[in-house]
Motif scaffolding. Structure first.
Motif, PDB file in Angstrom:
ATOM      1  N   PHE A   1       0.835  -1.379   0.033  1.00 61.97           N
ATOM      2  CA  PHE A   1      -0.175  -0.124   0.106  1.00 61.97           C
ATOM      3  C   PHE A   1       0.129   1.533   0.187  1.00 61.97           C
ATOM      4  O   PHE A   1       2.214   1.247   0.510  1.00 61.97           O
ATOM      5  CB  PHE A   1      -0.556  -0.024   1.584  1.00 61.97           C
ATOM      6  CG  PHE A   1      -0.239  -0.021   2.735  1.00 61.97           C
ATOM      7  CD1 PHE A   1       0.656   0.680   3.383  1.00 61.97           C
ATOM      8  CD2 PHE A   1      -0.475  -1.920   3.037  1.00 61.97           C
ATOM      9  CE1 PHE A   1       1.608   0.134   4.625  1.00 61.97           C
ATOM     10  CE2 PHE A   1       0.401  -2.230   4.146  1.00 61.97           C
ATOM     11  CZ  PHE A   1       1.122  -1.491   4.655  1.00 61.97           C
ATOM     12  N   ASP A   2       0.296   2.151  -0.630  1.00 57.83           N
ATOM     13  CA  ASP A   2       0.761   3.389  -0.488  1.00 57.83           C
ATOM     14  C   ASP A   2       0.843   4.202   0.857  1.00 57.83           C
ATOM     15  O   ASP A   2       0.303   4.025   1.566  1.00 57.83           O
ATOM     16  CB  ASP A   2       0.358   4.510  -1.521  1.00 57.83           C
ATOM     17  CG  ASP A   2       0.825   4.215  -2.676  1.00 57.83           C
ATOM     18  OD1 ASP A   2       1.814   2.575  -3.500  1.00 57.83           O
ATOM     19  OD2 ASP A   2      -0.195   4.460  -3.563  1.00 57.83           O
ATOM     20  N   ARG A   3       1.809   5.196   1.029  1.00 56.50           N
ATOM     21  CA  ARG A   3       1.903   5.854   2.451  1.00 56.50           C
ATOM     22  C   ARG A   3       0.435   6.847   2.993  1.00 56.50           C
ATOM     23  O   ARG A   3       0.671   7.039   3.425  1.00 56.50           O
ATOM     24  CB  ARG A   3       3.407   6.386   2.664  1.00 56.50           C
ATOM     25  CG  ARG A   3       4.465   5.829   2.679  1.00 56.50           C
ATOM     26  CD  ARG A   3       5.904   6.636   3.510  1.00 56.50           C
ATOM     27  NE  ARG A   3       6.664   5.850   3.825  1.00 56.50           N
ATOM     28  CZ  ARG A   3       7.570   6.993   3.977  1.00 56.50           C
ATOM     29  NH1 ARG A   3       8.063   7.579   3.369  1.00 56.50           N
ATOM     30  NH2 ARG A   3       9.078   5.650   3.916  1.00 56.50           N
ATOM     31  N   GLU A   4       0.517   6.996   1.449  1.00 60.41           N
ATOM     32  CA  GLU A   4      -1.152   7.834   1.716  1.00 60.41           C
ATOM     33  C   GLU A   4      -2.498   7.334   2.180  1.00 60.41           C
ATOM     34  O   GLU A   4      -3.144   7.509   2.407  1.00 60.41           O
ATOM     35  CB  GLU A   4      -1.830   8.491   0.090  1.00 60.41           C
ATOM     36  CG  GLU A   4      -0.594   9.269   0.073  1.00 60.41           C
ATOM     37  CD  GLU A   4       1.004   8.688  -0.409  1.00 60.41           C
ATOM     38  OE1 GLU A   4       0.842   8.293  -0.903  1.00 60.41           O
ATOM     39  OE2 GLU A   4       1.781   9.825  -0.774  1.00 60.41           O
ATOM     40  N   VAL A   5      -2.710   6.233   2.254  1.00 59.62           N
ATOM     41  CA  VAL A   5      -3.528   5.135   2.447  1.00 59.62           C
ATOM     42  C   VAL A   5      -3.145   5.411   4.160  1.00 59.62           C
ATOM     43  O   VAL A   5      -2.831   5.044   4.908  1.00 59.62           O
ATOM     44  CB  VAL A   5      -3.064   3.605   2.250  1.00 59.62           C
ATOM     45  CG1 VAL A   5      -4.080   2.776   2.630  1.00 59.62           C
ATOM     46  CG2 VAL A   5      -3.103   3.257   0.583  1.00 59.62           C
ATOM     47  N   GLN A   6      -5.197   5.638   4.810  1.00 59.21           N
ATOM     48  CA  GLN A   6      -5.471   5.941   6.659  1.00 59.21           C
ATOM     49  C   GLN A   6      -5.804   4.409   7.044  1.00 59.21           C
ATOM     50  O   GLN A   6      -5.942   4.672   8.092  1.00 59.21           O
ATOM     51  CB  GLN A   6      -5.689   6.727   6.584  1.00 59.21           C
ATOM     52  CG  GLN A   6      -4.965   8.042   5.489  1.00 59.21           C
ATOM     53  CD  GLN A   6      -4.481   9.232   6.793  1.00 59.21           C
ATOM     54  OE1 GLN A   6      -4.318   8.988   7.635  1.00 59.21           O
ATOM     55  NE2 GLN A   6      -3.847  10.625   6.325  1.00 59.21           N
ATOM     56  N   ASP A   7      -7.120   4.340   6.060  1.00 61.73           N
ATOM     57  CA  ASP A   7      -7.602   3.189   6.036  1.00 61.73           C
ATOM     58  C   ASP A   7      -7.694   2.052   5.369  1.00 61.73           C
ATOM     59  O   ASP A   7      -7.855   2.103   4.799  1.00 61.73           O
ATOM     60  CB  ASP A   7      -9.460   3.527   6.041  1.00 61.73           C
ATOM     61  CG  ASP A   7     -11.044   2.101   6.385  1.00 61.73           C
ATOM     62  OD1 ASP A   7     -10.596   2.271   7.168  1.00 61.73           O
ATOM     63  OD2 ASP A   7     -11.290   2.346   5.223  1.00 61.73           O
TER      64      ASP A   7
ATOM     65  N   GLY B   1       2.457   5.933  12.021  1.00 59.14           N
ATOM     66  CA  GLY B   1       1.314   6.305  11.983  1.00 59.14           C
ATOM     67  C   GLY B   1       0.025   5.317  10.779  1.00 59.14           C
ATOM     68  O   GLY B   1      -0.776   4.747  12.223  1.00 59.14           O
ATOM     69  N   GLN B   2       0.740   4.474   9.982  1.00 59.38           N
ATOM     70  CA  GLN B   2      -0.278   3.568   9.476  1.00 59.38           C
ATOM     71  C   GLN B   2      -0.181   2.571   9.752  1.00 59.38           C
ATOM     72  O   GLN B   2      -1.436   1.714  10.259  1.00 59.38           O
ATOM     73  CB  GLN B   2       0.475   2.967   8.189  1.00 59.38           C
ATOM     74  CG  GLN B   2       0.092   4.584   7.168  1.00 59.38           C
ATOM     75  CD  GLN B   2       0.344   4.002   5.396  1.00 59.38           C
ATOM     76  OE1 GLN B   2       1.847   3.063   5.554  1.00 59.38           O
ATOM     77  NE2 GLN B   2       0.021   4.742   4.560  1.00 59.38           N
TER      78      GLN B   2
ATOM     79  N   THR C   1      -9.586  -0.615   6.955  1.00 60.52           N
ATOM     80  CA  THR C   1     -10.453  -1.754   7.171  1.00 60.52           C
ATOM     81  C   THR C   1     -10.514  -2.831   6.475  1.00 60.52           C
ATOM     82  O   THR C   1     -10.848  -4.356   6.557  1.00 60.52           O
ATOM     83  CB  THR C   1     -12.126  -0.822   7.994  1.00 60.52           C
ATOM     84  OG1 THR C   1     -11.232   0.128   8.267  1.00 60.52           O
ATOM     85  CG2 THR C   1     -12.679  -1.689   7.384  1.00 60.52           C
TER      86      THR C   1
ATOM     87  N   VAL D   1      -0.008   2.192  13.453  1.00 61.05           N
ATOM     88  CA  VAL D   1      -1.242   1.825  14.838  1.00 61.05           C
ATOM     89  C   VAL D   1      -2.236   1.591  14.093  1.00 61.05           C
ATOM     90  O   VAL D   1      -3.362   1.216  14.654  1.00 61.05           O
ATOM     91  CB  VAL D   1      -1.013   3.323  14.963  1.00 61.05           C
ATOM     92  CG1 VAL D   1      -3.001   3.796  15.768  1.00 61.05           C
ATOM     93  CG2 VAL D   1      -0.061   4.100  15.787  1.00 61.05           C
ATOM     94  N   ASN D   2      -3.071   2.198  12.080  1.00 58.55           N
ATOM     95  CA  ASN D   2      -3.916   2.487  11.780  1.00 58.55           C
ATOM     96  C   ASN D   2      -4.168   0.788  11.898  1.00 58.55           C
ATOM     97  O   ASN D   2      -5.203  -0.098  11.540  1.00 58.55           O
ATOM     98  CB  ASN D   2      -4.176   2.691  10.855  1.00 58.55           C
ATOM     99  CG  ASN D   2      -4.380   4.658  11.271  1.00 58.55           C
ATOM    100  OD1 ASN D   2      -4.806   4.810  12.098  1.00 58.55           O
ATOM    101  ND2 ASN D   2      -3.796   5.577   9.687  1.00 58.55           N
TER     102      ASN D   2
END
Lengths: 292, 407
Positions: free
Chosen positions: B215-221, B245-246, B223, B248-249
């Motif tokens: 995944f790219d670093r821009e992905v935040q979700d 950051g990623q 789920t 933790v998500n």
């Protein structure tokens, strides 16, 4: 099960994107101006939520309210500090745009200076609890986000179509000179637009915050998708933004689930380019003169 | 009010997206004037670190370690009676940012460099070092290519991705009895490289990798990533290569999908040194339970170097140091040792002196740059610290407490 779960995931995430993108849409619809600092409004609102919980021991619900108010306040500040002075000078369209880019960089670096680079956790008691619907699952936090987002979108629709200020906002959106001649205080309506649009960014920060970690660049990643949603939906069109936001959320989820997470941005921006090629005015093209 | 035409809108949005992407680029100013490079000049270290953007926690932590090392060395008389100087420059954790930052510190007259933390950024600045003839010690980049043969100006103080990945895969199979794995990684040089190394060694150990999700670093979700992992059935371990950051998500999402122990599942997340201590406090309650990861600085380490570093760091910054600060502290001290060995600050002499360092005792472990005879490394290279005594494992207990594993 996986397909339904992925669609559910996408709907929830899409509803969040809608909240953030609607703020951009409202401001563009009324002013025909883009606020690049919108991402930083979301970020600062999320930080405000974190501080209200960590420092002042407020509840999560109150922290979302604080985040929303911070977003609204930043909207007032940028209207009085940037947009209104430039409107009075009757500058070209690019100056406010460039000015908001400057504000965006400034706010991001101020946040880096004040809060530091280490990611902060936005505490919510609803993160760990999960609702199970048969084989589907949804965390309480995401359920809350979905419900609040839908309620906010409905409230915005009612406001725009059933109240006098909302109708005035739509009138300014269609023709600000004619609206002014009809006795509408255009400056007040513009200010109200900034307050509502930026409050939506703040609400997004409060809702999204616990699902992410909060750092100075948190808004930048979301705002790129929000701009894509605004373009796909039809610049300044509220209905189009809602449809496009949910569509983007579902596309992102399905691509991640069945193909490759790294391809989701490619898919979304592919849709954006396709939209520009086939329907340059966006999904809702026929209402272009009456966007808001 | 007339609306702009679609072409104008597209141009504005395209410009906006690019500008938004650039918003994190900032640069810290140098604290020194430009100077000539000669063998009698003071030791002048250029620190190229991510001081803003998604990886800024690496750079800020590293800066603290470097500043403490230099402050202590200068209090003890500096190198050859001259104070050591440091110039910091922001790489933003990106190749182009690192290249520009390296050019900036070299133009400021540095004779040695520390950096970068991010593998992609280190790979980005290496051509500049080759061209200018200034060596760097990377305190945090794990990508194997960084110390490939031929990269004469780049040294690495920490175990590379093969040394970490091979060890992690071996421990997953032997200590945890893992048979199946799903690998999650960011799409960067380090992320992809670490994932490939784990897959290779895990499969050699008889394990099966069910899926590799990048995944790219821009992905935040995450789920839907968690949904995908849950649909794969029984997964024993999930090695994860992301920034904090990623990370933790991902941990929260896997727990919510009941995949990991933190959510009532059976899978164990595995990690390398990408995550700082304190990561566990940022995830939802108990979501990180069972997480096993490598750390390279243990604040409870009883050795003298570690205890005095801990005390000095706490006195200066009022916080417990993490492995990032510790590696940067060691990197600065290795440069100081090299300058004393060389009795010169000529960049080439300094580079050559690094090769003579053997058994340097740092706070993260021992440092020896010599020909690599580690069986697990496929590309022997003189510029890799070959000592493995920095690899320790911790496991997150219920409630977030950390348990040191005697592996």
């Amino acid at each position: 099960m996986t397909l339904l779960q992925l669609v559910l995931n996408g709907l929830v995430q899409g509803s969040l994107y809608v909240i953030v993108a609607l703020g951009l849409t409202l401001i563009f619809g009324v002013l025909v101006k883009i606020n690049f600092a919108h991402a930083e409004f979301l970020m600062l609102a999320a930080f405000a939520g974190v501080v209200s919980i960590d420092t002042f021991n407020l509840s999560y619900g109150v922290s979302v309210l604080v985040a929303t108010l911070v977003g609204a306040s930043l909207g007032v500040a940028i209207e009085f500090g940037i947009f209104r002075p430039l409107r009075k000078r009757r500058t070209d369209e690019l100056r406010p745009l460039v000015a908001t880019v400057g504000v965006s960089i400034l706010l991001q670096n101020l946040a880096l200076l004040y809060f530091g680079p280490n990611p902060r956790q936005y505490q919510s008691p609803y993160m760990q609890k999960t609702i199970e619907l048969g084989e589907l699952y949804l965390s309480y936090q995401r359920a809350i986000v979905f419900v609040v987002a839908v309620a906010a979108i409905c409230a915005l629709f009612v406001f725009l179509r059933r109240t006098a200020p909302g109708r005035a906002m739509r009138a300014v959106s269609q023709d600000s000179d004619a609206a002014s001649l009809m006795g509408i205080n255009v400056s007040r309506i513009v200010l109200m637009t900034f307050v509502i649009g930026s409050a939506l960014a703040g609400l997004g920060g409060g809702l999204l915050g616990p699902m992410l970690v909060i750092e100075p660049t948190v808004g930048a990643n979301i705002i790129v998708l929000s701009f894509a949603i605004v373009v796909i939906g039809g610049f300044g069109n509220v209905n189009g933004t809602v449809i496009a936001g949910l569509l983007v959320g579902i596309i992102e989820s399905l691509v991640t689930g069945y193909l490759e997470a790294g391809l989701s941005s490619l898919a979304i921006f592919g849709v954006l380019l396709l939209t520009l090629a086939v329907r340059p005015t966006g999904l809702i093209a026929e209402r272009v003169e009456q966007n808001v | 009010m007339r609306k702009p035409r679609s072409k104008t809108l597209a141009a504005v949005v395209a410009g906006g997206l690019m500008l938004t992407g650039c918003a994190g680029t900032t640069s810290s100013g140098s604290d020194d004037a430009a100077g000539e490079r000669d063998s009698s000049a003071p030791l002048h270290i250029g620190a190229v670190l991510p001081l803003s953007g998604d990886g800024a926690y690496f750079g800020v932590a590293g800066r603290k370690g470097i500043e403490l090392a230099v402050e202590q060395a200068n209090a003890a008389g500096g190198v050859n009676g001259k104070d050591i100087r440091v110039t910091f420059s922001d790489s933003v954790c990106e190749p182009s940012g690192a290249k520009q930052a390296a050019e900036k510190v070299i133009s400021d007259g540095v004779n040695a460099i520390i950096g970068d933390e991010c593998s992609s950024a280190t790979l980005g600045l290496m051509p500049v070092l080759e061209q200018e003839g200034v060596a760097t010690i990377t305190p945090g980049s794990s990508a194997l290519a960084i110390t490939d043969p031929g990269n004469d100006w780049t040294f690495r103080i920490m175990p590379n991705e093969v040394m970490q990945g091979a060890d992690l895969a071996e421990k997953a199979a032997d200590e945890l009895g893992a048979k199946t794995a799903v690998i999650l990684h960011e799409n960067t040089d380090a992320g992809i490289g670490n994932a490939e190394v784990f897959q290779t060694f895990f499969e050699e150990s008889g394990g099966e990798v069910l899926d590799v999700i990048g995944f790219d670093r821009e992905v935040q979700d995450f789920t839907s990533v968690a949904t995908r992992v849950a649909a794969l059935g029984d997964v024993d371990v999930i090695p994860t290569y992301t920034l904090e950051g990623q990370g933790v998500n991902i941990t929260n999402a896997l727990a919510q999908a009941n995949v990991t122990k933190g959510g009532g599942g059976e899978a164990i997340q595995l990690g390398t040194i990408w995550l700082p201590l304190g990561f566990e406090d940022k995830v939802a309650e108990n979501a990180a339970e069972g997480y096993v990861r490598i750390v390279q600085f243990d604040p409870n380490d009883p050795n003298d170097a570690a205890t005095s570093f801990l005390a000095d760091f706490q006195q200066k910054y009022d916080e417990i140091p993490n492995h990032i600060s510790a590696h940067a502290f060691d990197a600065a001290n290795v440069w100081i040792e090299a300058a004393e060995k060389a009795d010169s600050t000529d960049p080439t002499a300094l580079r050559d002196a690094l090769l003579e360092i053997e058994g340097f005792t740092g706070v993260t472990g021992t440092v020896t740059f010599e020909e690599n005879d580690v069986e697990t490394c496929s590309c022997p290279n003189e510029r890799q610290n070959i000592e493995l005594d920095t690899i320790h494992y911790i496991e997150t207990q219920p409630g977030g407490d950390l348990n040191s594993l005697a592996w």
